[in-house]
Design an enzyme around this catalytic site. Structure first.
Site, mmCIF file in Angstrom:
data_model
loop_
_atom_site.group_PDB
_atom_site.id
_atom_site.type_symbol
_atom_site.label_atom_id
_atom_site.label_comp_id
_atom_site.label_asym_id
_atom_site.label_seq_id
_atom_site.Cartn_x
_atom_site.Cartn_y
_atom_site.Cartn_z
ATOM 1 N N GLU A 1 -87.967 5.452 -95.309
ATOM 2 C CA GLU A 1 -87.216 5.023 -96.499
ATOM 3 C C GLU A 1 -87.240 6.092 -97.584
ATOM 4 O O GLU A 1 -86.229 6.347 -98.240
ATOM 5 C CB GLU A 1 -87.791 3.705 -97.056
ATOM 6 C CG GLU A 1 -87.628 2.504 -96.139
ATOM 7 C CD GLU A 1 -86.185 2.009 -96.020
ATOM 8 O OE1 GLU A 1 -85.301 2.541 -96.707
ATOM 9 O OE2 GLU A 1 -85.959 1.091 -95.204
ATOM 10 N N ARG B 1 -83.683 7.857 -98.689
ATOM 11 C CA ARG B 1 -83.191 7.550 -100.040
ATOM 12 C C ARG B 1 -83.539 8.650 -101.033
ATOM 13 O O ARG B 1 -82.681 9.107 -101.782
ATOM 14 C CB ARG B 1 -83.776 6.216 -100.528
ATOM 15 C CG ARG B 1 -83.405 5.076 -99.595
ATOM 16 C CD ARG B 1 -83.677 3.741 -100.229
ATOM 17 N NE ARG B 1 -83.835 2.711 -99.199
ATOM 18 C CZ ARG B 1 -83.643 1.423 -99.398
ATOM 19 N NH1 ARG B 1 -83.301 0.983 -100.588
ATOM 20 N NH2 ARG B 1 -83.817 0.552 -98.420
ATOM 21 N N ASP C 1 -80.954 1.944 -84.672
ATOM 22 C CA ASP C 1 -79.649 2.411 -85.184
ATOM 23 C C ASP C 1 -79.491 3.893 -85.547
ATOM 24 O O ASP C 1 -78.796 4.652 -84.876
ATOM 25 C CB ASP C 1 -79.197 1.531 -86.366
ATOM 26 C CG ASP C 1 -80.281 1.297 -87.437
ATOM 27 O OD1 ASP C 1 -81.322 1.946 -87.367
ATOM 28 O OD2 ASP C 1 -80.043 0.476 -88.343
ATOM 29 N N GLU D 1 -72.866 -1.549 -93.855
ATOM 30 C CA GLU D 1 -72.438 -1.042 -92.533
ATOM 31 C C GLU D 1 -70.997 -1.386 -92.145
ATOM 32 O O GLU D 1 -70.306 -0.572 -91.517
ATOM 33 C CB GLU D 1 -73.408 -1.523 -91.434
ATOM 34 C CG GLU D 1 -74.816 -0.925 -91.526
ATOM 35 C CD GLU D 1 -75.689 -1.537 -92.605
ATOM 36 O OE1 GLU D 1 -75.323 -2.628 -93.107
ATOM 37 O OE2 GLU D 1 -76.713 -0.950 -92.973
HETATM 38 C C1 DMJ Z 1 -79.861 1.599 -95.486
HETATM 39 O O1 DMJ Z 1 -81.042 1.880 -96.146
HETATM 40 C C2 DMJ Z 1 -79.583 2.605 -94.413
HETATM 41 O O2 DMJ Z 1 -78.256 2.528 -94.070
HETATM 42 C C3 DMJ Z 1 -80.422 2.411 -93.196
HETATM 43 O O3 DMJ Z 1 -80.093 3.292 -92.178
HETATM 44 C C4 DMJ Z 1 -80.287 1.004 -92.692
HETATM 45 N N1 DMJ Z 1 -80.269 0.018 -93.661
HETATM 46 C C5 DMJ Z 1 -79.915 0.190 -95.020
HETATM 47 C C6 DMJ Z 1 -78.696 -0.546 -95.476
HETATM 48 O O4 DMJ Z 1 -78.412 -1.696 -94.827
#
Ligand code: DMJ
Length: 622
Positions: A249, A253, A382, A516
């Protein structure tokens, strides 16, 4: 006065024409005396002035030990020279033996290990040279900044699109102003209770919303807000915290947000902060395999994994989503260690046997073996797939390994996980030890955009096929929104028990402002210009305005099938970083952050393509 007249013994035209007999005897005598005094002075100077060659050698040449020995000479009359020679010979012999032993050791190592040693030595030398003042005041190499194209965009031609884009900018303003008013400096905003919210994902690092929103503010040309955010980063963003953070995270971010802000604005503070934070994340890789821990204490450098993750495993979507940012960190810092760490992850993965060609979500960082055989293109898996494709694109299509891994994985996903419902909706299921769970997460909906982005490079003439798959996934995800009361998508929806694209479990009915589905609309719009994608995006805007907008910002909702919203009271930082950015780009012209120059990290932070022919200019793309 002419200079010649000031000099003694300078022949002037007059003097040349004068006869020598014109000197008298006393004059001749005085001249002789002066001349002989001058000669004596010159001789004296040769003996008494300091040795100029030695002075010069100190300024222009660096004398080495070898030179010193040569100067001393083997026939030196120095009484200690014989002893010195013996010591010198002994030292040479010892060094020689040491070198032979090292060479023998090296020959016994595997090529991989040798290569790693070389890379580690290189990194050490780079690091040392950085400390020796070869860099600027912040220990970073000088980089000539060139802004990549498309950082901001022109107004759309079509009036309706222009209006819609302006509406999304207004939404950003509402989200930002509310955060600024009620939660400035906190990680996130609680828009209903109008106060700050701190997620433990970031330990005690603060300001997630500020850093996540920087690039969105910039591309929307909200420069006053961008400057306020920059000022906060300069003065208050602090990574010297004694707290445990999520490596993933914080990377997507904070590191991602800072890197984008740097590439868009050219402000050095963002580069400096990104590299500083990147260095703080490096101890996470101290595991027997080099697969990083999920959690890291930034002060002690001690890492661990989530206790619930399959016997202490690391998670595919976490350790597999560092690549883009770390490649850029190496480029911007001159330190190859970042790149080495992520390339090693690939090496470990490539040595492992993959069940049906699939990548399980769990991997033990101690043994280097898979944990439970769960496979998902949604949560836990993902963005690993996303980063394989984007690593190739971001490398100016030179990263052949990333490319192969991506298309091979996609083939395995298509064969084993992609299914069509009775009524023709394509979905991507989850795989648990060989059994399919017919559920698709909101998170999985990013795959429509990813598949569309990769379709162009698909091997074996599969471009059209992959574009169809992407369009079908976009349609399924749109259905998951359309089949709810609030017209917002649930966290997960199922294709079993007689339902299609509907959440059946109470704990899967929430919507937390995720991006998404809109992300996929944006990619599909860019590649097809089919107006339905803008229409679907606009439906989402209306639902967000109607059900998530509150006086103090935007909130997630607990049940998208309820007749009215029950707020969760969190304005997620990714709402500003991703959801609003992708919406804005959906209603922008294609030359705003064009795909041939920019690649979005998984938090929608744009990173420039690293041009293969511009190795010394990491951020120059043209
Ligand atoms: C985001 O922090 C990023 O896209 C991450 O890869 C997956 N989830 C969240 C948003 O849903």
């Amino acid at each position: 006065m002419p200079v010649a007249t000031l000099l003694p013994f300078t022949a002037t035209p007059n003097r040349k024409s004068a006869s020598p007999t014109s000197f008298r005897l006393t004059e001749k005598f005085i001249l002789l005396l002066v001349f002989s005094a001058f000669i004596t002075l010159c001789f004296g100077a040769i003996f008494f002035l300091p040795d100029s060659s030695k002075l010069l050698s100190g300024v222009f040449f660096h004398s080495s030990a070898v030179e010193t020995n040569t100067h001393t000479g083997p026939d030196s009359s120095d009484a200690g020279s014989a002893g010195n020679d013996d010591r010198l010979l002994a030292k040479i012999k010892k060094d020689h033996e040491k070198a032979l032993l090292e060479a023998k050791d090296t020959l016994q190592k595997l090529p991989d290990v040798i290569q790693n040693d070389i890379l580690a030595d290189k990194a050490k030398v780079t690091k040392e040279s950085m400390g020796k003042g070869g860099k600027d005041g912040n220990n970073l190499p000088f980089i000539e900044y060139h802004r990549p194209p498309g950082a901001t965009g022109l107004e759309p031609q079509d009036p309706e699109t222009r209006e819609r884009r302006a509406k999304i900018k207004e939404m950003m303003k509402h989200a930002w102003d509310s955060y600024k008013r009620y939660a400035w400096g906190s990680n996130e905003l609680r828009p209903v209770s109008k106060q700050g919210h701190s997620s433990n994902l970031f330990g005690s690092i603060k300001g997630a919303t500020i850093v996540d929103a920087l690039d969105t503010l910039y591309i929307m040309e909200m420069f006053e807000e961008f400057d306020a955010a920059t000022d906060w980063v300069e003065k208050s963003l602090d990574f010297n915290v004694n707290a445990e953070v999520s490596v993933f995270e914080v990377n997507i971010r904070f590191v991602g947000g800072l890197l984008s802000a740097y590439y868009l604005s050219g402000k050095e503070v963002f580069r400096r902060k990104a590299v500083e934070l990147g260095e703080k994340l490096l101890p996470a890789f101290k595991t027997p395999t080099g697969i990083p821990w999920a959690l890291l204490n930034l002060k002690s450098g001690i890492g661990r994994n989530w206790p619930w993750a399959s016997g202490g495993s690391s998670i595919l979507a976490e350790y597999g989503t560092l690549h883009l940012e770390f490649m850029h960190l190496s480029r911007l810092s001159g330190n190859p260690e970042f790149a080495q760490k992520v390339m090693n992850i690939r090496k470990v993965l490539n040595r492992l046997e993959k069940p049906q060609g699939l990548y399980p979500n769990y991997l033990n960082p101690n043994s280097g073996q898979w944990g439970q055989h769960h496979v998902s293109v949604g949560g836990l898996g993902d963005s690993f797939y996303e980063y394989l494709l984007k690593a190739w694109l971001m490398s100016d299509k030179t990263d052949e390994e990333g490319k192969k891994m991506y298309y091979d994985a996609l083939q395995a996903i298509e064969t084993n996980l992609m299914r069509k419902s009775t009524n023709g909706l394509t979905y991507i299921a989850e795989w648990k030890g060989g059994l399919l769970e017919h559920k698709m997460g909101h998170l999985t909906c990013f795959a429509g955009g990813m598949i569309a982005l990769g379709a162009d490079g698909a091997p074996g003439d599969k471009t059209g096929h992959q574009m169809e798959q992407a369009a079908e996934i976009a349609r399924t995800c749109h259905e998951s929104y359309a089949r709810t009361t609030l017209k917002l998508g649930p966290e997960a929806f199922r294709f079993d028990g007689g339902v299609e694209a509907i959440a059946t479990r109470q704990n899967e009915k929430y919507f937390i402002l995720r991006p998404e589905v809109i992300e996929t609309y944006m990619y599909m719009w860019r590649f097809t210009h089919d107006p339905k994608y803008r229409e679907w995006g606009w439906e989402a805007v209306q639902a967000l305005e109607q059900h998530c907008r509150v006086e103090g910002g935007y909130s997630g909702v607990r049940d998208v099938y309820a007749s009215s919203p029950n707020y969760d009271d969190v304005q997620q930082s990714f709402y500003l970083a991703e959801t609003l950015k992708y919406l804005y780009l959906l209603f922008s012209e294609d030359d705003h952050l064009p795909f041939e120059h920019w690649v979005f990290n998984t938090e929608a932070h744009p990173l420039p393509v690293i041009r293969k022919d511009k190795t010394d200019r990491p951020n120059e793309v043209e």
